[in-house]
Motif scaffolding. Structure first.
Motif, PDB file in Angstrom:
ATOM      1  N   ALA A  59       0.800  -1.235   0.000  1.00  0.00           N
ATOM      2  CA  ALA A  59       0.000   0.000   0.000  1.00  0.00           C
ATOM      3  C   ALA A  59       0.831   1.283   0.000  1.00  0.00           C
ATOM      4  N   SER A  60       2.165   1.178  -0.116  1.00  0.00           N
ATOM      5  CA  SER A  60       3.007   2.375   0.069  1.00  0.00           C
ATOM      6  C   SER A  60       3.509   2.974  -1.243  1.00  0.00           C
ATOM      7  N   SER A  61       2.717   2.861  -2.327  1.00  0.00           N
ATOM      8  CA  SER A  61       3.182   3.355  -3.634  1.00  0.00           C
ATOM      9  C   SER A  61       3.418   4.870  -3.621  1.00  0.00           C
ATOM     10  N   ALA A  62       2.530   5.632  -2.969  1.00  0.00           N
ATOM     11  CA  ALA A  62       2.729   7.087  -2.852  1.00  0.00           C
ATOM     12  C   ALA A  62       3.558   7.348  -1.587  1.00  0.00           C
ATOM     13  N   THR A  63       4.825   6.980  -1.672  1.00  0.00           N
ATOM     14  CA  THR A  63       5.678   6.840  -0.491  1.00  0.00           C
ATOM     15  C   THR A  63       5.791   8.118   0.338  1.00  0.00           C
ATOM     16  N   SER A  64       6.001   9.251  -0.311  1.00  0.00           N
ATOM     17  CA  SER A  64       6.201  10.488   0.458  1.00  0.00           C
ATOM     18  C   SER A  64       4.933  10.879   1.234  1.00  0.00           C
ATOM     19  N   ILE A  65       3.755  10.537   0.687  1.00  0.00           N
ATOM     20  CA  ILE A  65       2.500  10.832   1.400  1.00  0.00           C
ATOM     21  C   ILE A  65       2.408   9.966   2.656  1.00  0.00           C
ATOM     22  N   VAL A  66       2.770   8.687   2.515  1.00  0.00           N
ATOM     23  CA  VAL A  66       2.710   7.779   3.677  1.00  0.00           C
ATOM     24  C   VAL A  66       3.730   8.208   4.731  1.00  0.00           C
ATOM     25  N   ILE A  67       4.903   8.674   4.292  1.00  0.00           N
ATOM     26  CA  ILE A  67       5.915   9.177   5.244  1.00  0.00           C
ATOM     27  C   ILE A  67       5.337  10.343   6.046  1.00  0.00           C
ATOM     28  N   GLY A  68       4.629  11.249   5.370  1.00  0.00           N
ATOM     29  CA  GLY A  68       4.007  12.381   6.068  1.00  0.00           C
ATOM     30  C   GLY A  68       2.975  11.922   7.086  1.00  0.00           C
ATOM     31  N   TYR A  69       2.185  10.926   6.707  1.00  0.00           N
ATOM     32  CA  TYR A  69       1.150  10.374   7.591  1.00  0.00           C
ATOM     33  C   TYR A  69       1.780   9.746   8.835  1.00  0.00           C
ATOM     34  N   VAL A  70       2.847   8.970   8.631  1.00  0.00           N
ATOM     35  CA  VAL A  70       3.516   8.301   9.754  1.00  0.00           C
ATOM     36  C   VAL A  70       4.240   9.318  10.638  1.00  0.00           C
ATOM     37  N   ALA A  71       4.914  10.287  10.019  1.00  0.00           N
ATOM     38  CA  ALA A  71       5.645  11.296  10.806  1.00  0.00           C
ATOM     39  C   ALA A  71       4.672  12.135  11.639  1.00  0.00           C
ATOM     40  N   ALA A  72       3.487  12.434  11.069  1.00  0.00           N
ATOM     41  CA  ALA A  72       2.490  13.241  11.796  1.00  0.00           C
ATOM     42  C   ALA A  72       1.927  12.494  12.999  1.00  0.00           C
ATOM     43  N   GLY A  73       1.919  11.158  12.916  1.00  0.00           N
ATOM     44  CA  GLY A  73       1.344  10.345  13.994  1.00  0.00           C
ATOM     45  C   GLY A  73       2.360   9.865  15.011  1.00  0.00           C
ATOM     46  N   THR A  74       3.628  10.277  14.847  1.00  0.00           N
ATOM     47  CA  THR A  74       4.693   9.892  15.782  1.00  0.00           C
ATOM     48  C   THR A  74       5.416  11.159  16.228  1.00  0.00           C
ATOM     49  N   LYS A  75       6.350  11.011  17.168  1.00  0.00           N
ATOM     50  CA  LYS A  75       6.983  12.208  17.736  1.00  0.00           C
ATOM     51  C   LYS A  75       8.497  12.259  17.561  1.00  0.00           C
ATOM     52  N   THR A  76       9.167  11.118  17.696  1.00  0.00           N
ATOM     53  CA  THR A  76      10.630  11.159  17.737  1.00  0.00           C
ATOM     54  C   THR A  76      11.319  10.245  16.716  1.00  0.00           C
ATOM     55  N   ILE A  77      10.670   9.162  16.325  1.00  0.00           N
ATOM     56  CA  ILE A  77      11.321   8.201  15.431  1.00  0.00           C
ATOM     57  C   ILE A  77      11.605   8.865  14.079  1.00  0.00           C
ATOM     58  N   ARG A  78      12.749   8.537  13.476  1.00  0.00           N
ATOM     59  CA  ARG A  78      13.046   9.043  12.134  1.00  0.00           C
ATOM     60  C   ARG A  78      12.166   8.297  11.126  1.00  0.00           C
TER      61      ARG A  78
END
Length: 339
Positions: A59-78
């Motif tokens: 499901a991660s074809s639009a990779t940069s969008i998924v990165i934004g979603y994951v980064a927004a839902g986390t605080k410290t992990i790279r």
């Protein structure tokens, strides 16, 4: 040779956002965020997502969008890409996307780059790739991309990446051959090897990288991350059973049948031929599957042999709770929270 231990090096996660049989991409992406939130709590260093196209099980074809979603839902992990397939994109677009991500989540974004298409030839064509987009021009595209982040001093570029320009987005080169190993060595960049599906060339590539490494503004010494399939369960038998989902996925690829990730089976021997089994076991040779003690022993051996500076772990597990359990057990056996 330093007697490196698994507890001494960072552990990271490579997530393919698996779409499981009978489910949707929406639930896969929610599971990806849930895994990232747990991974942050358990002490994992990075959470990377991969670009694949025309694959009903990812499901991660639009990779940069998924990165934004994951980064927004986390605080410290790279959070980053493992990787963005540069031949599929204009370097300017990649600079703007990752400049945007770095602006939104400063100090947490990684840009891992690959030169494979991440898809079949027909799909590559559909990605609007013109002639010469077969990866041969990867060094030029990389040079262009890096110049958007760091324009040459004194020059006034006519095309600027805003956001992007002047931002420090760590660039990694990813590969499964000597090409990226040599290029990352020449440029003094960190290197990640895709040994989770292409283990054959791992040790020669690491040797090439380390022997030819030139210090840069980015790195004084080589930094190599090695990808491993890891599935941990309470017993060896249960872990081996969970691993049959990934084995079936590779079997489908060999048979040119794509589809969602299938549930584990009790007897994989009934499904594959001896030739298919040999091929898949070779492709998935860089795996640690079993109980915590089995996996710890295998990972210690991998760290010794590769002298990896970091491990990035993939786990194609059908059941989300079993996937969470596997990563939690892995964090405990590597004592991530204590380091």
């Amino acid at each position: 040779m330093h007697n490196k231990r698994i507890s001494e090096i960072p552990l990271s996660i490579l997530d393919l956002s698996p779409i499981i049989e009978g489910n949707t991409a929406a639930s896969s992406l929610q599971n990806t965020l849930d895994l990232a939130q747990h991974a942050e709590k358990w002490g994992y260093h990075r959470f990377w997502l991969a670009e694949h196209h025309n694959m009903p099980g990812i499901a991660s074809s639009a990779t940069s969008i998924v990165i934004g979603y994951v980064a927004a839902g986390t605080k410290t992990i790279r959070v980053g890409s493992g990787g963005i397939m540069l031949p599929n994109h204009a370097p300017l677009i990649v600079a703007e996307q990752f400049g945007t991500l770095e602006s939104l989540f400063p100090g947490r974004i990684d840009l891992g780059l690959g030169r494979a298409p991440g898809s079949d030839p027909l799909t590559s064509q559909a990605l609007r790739r013109g002639p010469g987009s077969d990866g041969q021009d990867f060094p030029e595209r990389l040079r262009e991309l890096r110049a958007y982040f760091n324009p040459v001093e004194g020059s006034s570029p006519r095309i600027r990446a805003i956001p992007g320009e002047g931002l420090n987005v760590p660039i990694w080169l990813l590969g499964s051959s000597g090409f990226s190993a040599q290029l990352s060595a020449a440029l003094g960049l960190p290197f990640a090897f895709a040994s989770h599906f292409a283990p054959d060339y791992l040790l020669p590539a690491l040797e090439l990288y380390r022997n030819n490494f030139r210090p840069s503004e980015v790195l004084e010494e080589p930094y190599a991350m090695v990808a491993v399939n890891v599935i941990v369960a309470d017993t060896d038998e249960e872990a081996q059973r969970l691993a049959t989902s990934q084995q079936q996925q590779f079997l489908n690829l060999i048979r040119r049948q794509t589809g969602p990730l299938r549930p584990p089976v009790d007897d994989i021997e009934r499904i594959w031929s001896p030739e298919e089994k040999a091929l898949i076991q070779r492709q998935l040779g860089f795996s640690a599957i079993g109980s915590p003690s089995t996996v710890r022993a295998k990972l210690e051996e991998i760290v010794q042999v590769t002298q990896a500076d970091e491990l990035i772990v993939a786990a194609q597990i059908y059941d989300h709770s079993a996937r969470l359990r596997s990563y939690e057990l892995l964090a405990k056996l590597a004592r991530l929270n204590e380091s």
